[in-house]
Design a protein around this motif. Structure first.
Motif, PDB file in Angstrom:
ATOM      1  N   MET A   1       0.822  -1.211   0.000  1.00 56.34           N
ATOM      2  CA  MET A   1       0.000   0.000   0.000  1.00 56.34           C
ATOM      3  C   MET A   1       0.856   1.262   0.000  1.00 56.34           C
ATOM      4  O   MET A   1       0.631   2.178  -0.793  1.00 56.34           O
TER       5      MET A   1
ATOM      6  N   MET B   1       0.555   4.146  -2.968  1.00 53.23           N
ATOM      7  CA  MET B   1       0.725   5.563  -2.631  1.00 53.23           C
ATOM      8  C   MET B   1       1.786   6.243  -3.491  1.00 53.23           C
ATOM      9  O   MET B   1       1.643   7.401  -3.871  1.00 53.23           O
TER      10      MET B   1
ATOM     11  N   MET C   1      -6.254   5.887  -5.338  1.00 52.83           N
ATOM     12  CA  MET C   1      -6.773   6.415  -4.084  1.00 52.83           C
ATOM     13  C   MET C   1      -8.121   5.794  -3.710  1.00 52.83           C
ATOM     14  O   MET C   1      -8.404   5.554  -2.541  1.00 52.83           O
TER      15      MET C   1
ATOM     16  N   GLY D   1      -7.245   1.350  -4.216  1.00 55.00           N
ATOM     17  CA  GLY D   1      -6.028   0.710  -3.719  1.00 55.00           C
ATOM     18  C   GLY D   1      -5.381  -0.226  -4.707  1.00 55.00           C
ATOM     19  O   GLY D   1      -4.716  -1.192  -4.322  1.00 55.00           O
TER      20      GLY D   1
ATOM     21  N   ALA E   1      -3.321  -3.740   0.849  1.00 52.38           N
ATOM     22  CA  ALA E   1      -3.703  -2.873  -0.275  1.00 52.38           C
ATOM     23  C   ALA E   1      -5.045  -3.372  -0.806  1.00 52.38           C
ATOM     24  O   ALA E   1      -5.766  -4.095  -0.118  1.00 52.38           O
TER      25      ALA E   1
ATOM     26  N   SER F   1      -7.891   4.009  -0.086  1.00 53.72           N
ATOM     27  CA  SER F   1      -6.801   4.520   0.749  1.00 53.72           C
ATOM     28  C   SER F   1      -7.318   5.067   2.079  1.00 53.72           C
ATOM     29  O   SER F   1      -6.628   4.964   3.101  1.00 53.72           O
TER      30      SER F   1
ATOM     31  N   MET G   1       1.991   5.930   4.638  1.00 56.79           N
ATOM     32  CA  MET G   1       1.297   6.198   3.379  1.00 56.79           C
ATOM     33  C   MET G   1       1.590   7.613   2.888  1.00 56.79           C
ATOM     34  O   MET G   1       1.861   7.835   1.705  1.00 56.79           O
TER      35      MET G   1
END
Length: 526
Positions: free
Chosen positions: A398, A403, A433, A436, A476, A480, A497
């Motif tokens: 993630m 990110m 976003m 994920g 993930a 987000s 993140m």
């Protein structure tokens, strides 16, 4: 000369609930298996009603389907009430009967036919010419047999599927004519190769990816169970953990055999017996079930078992056989293998969590670009989640992939090198976003600029280092905003993140500005 087969019948009573209500799919499966057997469709006369024939009346909406030899497609030739469709079908029936008498048809597939009315002439012509007939529908097949027809396969419809019926029909004809036939499963170009080498259908990556929703559901339940007043969901979490091998097994069996519901049933049975082996045990059980389904199905057809019995044996016995092998022999080994993977990850994190996070963050981009991620890292993530509902490498995924990709795309929305790049970057940013996933959205910008590429790896390494520093476990493939809620350390996960997103954003922003200056400098010199 290639053999030619005609298909006649209707959506029937029981058949209606087992594929008959979708004529295009039902007939399409038969055509696909004909192609695999090197047989040509000569004609189709199929009446599809919008309800089971057990309850249909003259006014029930229906349609008549036929075969267009020019376009090589199944077409709808008449729509109206069932009464009008029966009348129209009688015209096709006469045409098919004439083709049979002219020896333009070599075999007949019959499904819930009406030998007294809508299919009377074709069936009588087949009886007179002693054409081989394969079919389903207990009542209609009994009436056809009573007329002295040459039946090579007969069965009821209970427990059958579109695919298993079609394969049964073509296997019977192949054996009768001495034609080599291998069922078409999946992609036509790969079907022949894979039917001779069933192991080639085993795709660990595909099995894991298809099973991912089950693991995300586990993580969601874990997060909800931490909310005051919802602690009772902890029991649901325990149940879901036990169900994961069943999910894996069902998916594995379906992908290996692809015999529709039959393979799913076999996979579920194998999965239930493989629970003690964890998700590795479930995968082994499902793969075994899929292989057994293909083997037993083919053998039972060769032994001329009724199609319903074939499905029961293929689905039931295959699942039991594969499941019992795992239950008595492989479960302890599979469980230990999963434990070794988790011990290895936990050992690395325990030795130096910051170093482990840094190394994972630095390597995760090369891994996904090189195709290693889904084949090796994702299975490890799922093995971690099997016990705790979240994962160390899942958290690195993630912060280091999702990110960082979001940061790169956001920079190209805010300050792109060219205006067209903003339109390219926007969907990628929103998907990363919002869902994920879709880290590949950053590829065009990474591959076209070495600074952006290096920035992605550096940002991922820093974010992974923070995952180790805060001892974060997460996942993930979720929005987000929701990801921190599914972790064991919400604040730490948010900081990790943010570092991945901001770091890649700033580096990409700087790279874009440098790129603009270089372009401007070149233009001034020209």
């Amino acid at each position: 000369m290639r053999k030619r087969i005609a298909v006649i019948g209707s959506s029937g009573g029981n058949l209606y609930n087992l594929g008959g209500k979708d004529p295009t799919k039902l007939l399409g499966e038969i055509i696909s298996q004909m192609e695999s057997a090197g047989v040509e469709p000569a004609a189709i006369q199929y009446i599809g009603a919008q309800s089971s024939m057990d309850m249909a009346g003259e006014s029930t909406p229906a349609a008549v389907y036929a075969w267009d030899g020019d376009s090589k497609q199944i077409i709808t030739v008449h729509e109206g009430t069932l009464g009008s469709c029966n009348q129209y079908a009688a015209q096709l029936d006469a045409g098919i009967a004439e083709q049979i008498r002219s020896e333009e048809i070599d075999g007949l597939i019959v499904m819930s036919a009406d030998p007294q009315k809508a299919n009377q002439q074709a069936i009588q012509a087949a009886v007179d010419k002693q054409l081989p007939i394969a079919g389903t529908g207990g009542t209609s097949m009994a009436m056809i047999a009573a007329r002295g027809a040459k039946i090579i396969l007969t069965s009821g419809t209970t427990g059958t599927t579109n695919r298993t019926r079609a394969i049964s029909f073509l296997t019977a004809f192949g054996k009768h004519w001495g034609i080599s036939y291998r069922p078409m499963i999946g992609d036509a170009k790969k079907a022949a190769e894979m039917s001779h080498q069933p192991w080639r259908r085993i795709q660990v990556r595909g099995i894991m990816m298809s099973s991912l929703p089950g693991f995300i559901a586990l993580a969601l339940v874990l997060a909800l169970s931490k909310i005051p007043g919802l602690s009772m969901l902890g029991d649901v979490f325990d149940v879901l953990i036990k169900a994961l091998p069943v999910v894996i097994a069902a998916v594995a069996a379906k992908q290996v055999s692809d015999m529709e519901e039959v393979s799913v049933v076999a996979g579920v049975l194998a999965g239930v017996l493989s629970i003690d082996g964890g998700i590795i045990g479930g995968m082994l059980g499902g793969i075994g079930a899929g292989l057994f389904v293909n083997l037993l199905f083919r053998k039972c057809i060769e032994w001329r078992f009724p199609t319903t019995t074939v499905n029961i044996i293929a689905g039931g016995i295959s699942g039991l056989a594969a499941g019992l092998i795992v239950y008595y022999l492989l479960a302890p080994i599979a469980l230990q293998a999963g434990e070794w993977v988790k011990v290895l990850i936990e050992g690395a994190v325990a030795y130096s969590p910051v170093l482990a996070g840094l190394v994972a963050g630095l390597l995760i981009w090369p891994a996904i670009i090189g195709g290693v991620y889904h084949a090796a890292i994702l299975p490890i993530v799922l093995l971690e989640m099997e016990k705790t509902g979240n994962s160390f490498l899942g958290a690195v995924d993630m912060v280091g992939l999702v990110m960082v990709s979001a940061g790169i795309t956001l920079a190209n929305i805010v300050a792109p090198r060219e205006k067209s790049e903003a339109a390219l970057a926007t969907p990628g940013f929103l998907i990363n976003m919002g869902f994920g996933t879709f880290v590949e959205a950053a590829y065009p910008f990474m591959f076209s600029n070495k600074i952006v590429f290096a920035g992605a790896i550096i940002s991922s390494g820093v974010a992974g280092m923070l995952v180790g520093f805060f001892d974060v476990r997460g996942t993930a493939y979720v929005p987000s905003i929701m990801a921190p809620l599914l972790s064991n350390n919400m604040a730490g996960f948010i900081l990790a993140m943010a570092s991945g997103l901001i770091g890649s954003f700033l580096i990409t922003l700087a790279a874009n500005k440098l790129g603009k200056k270089r372009v401007k400098h070149v233009e001034e010199q020209m």
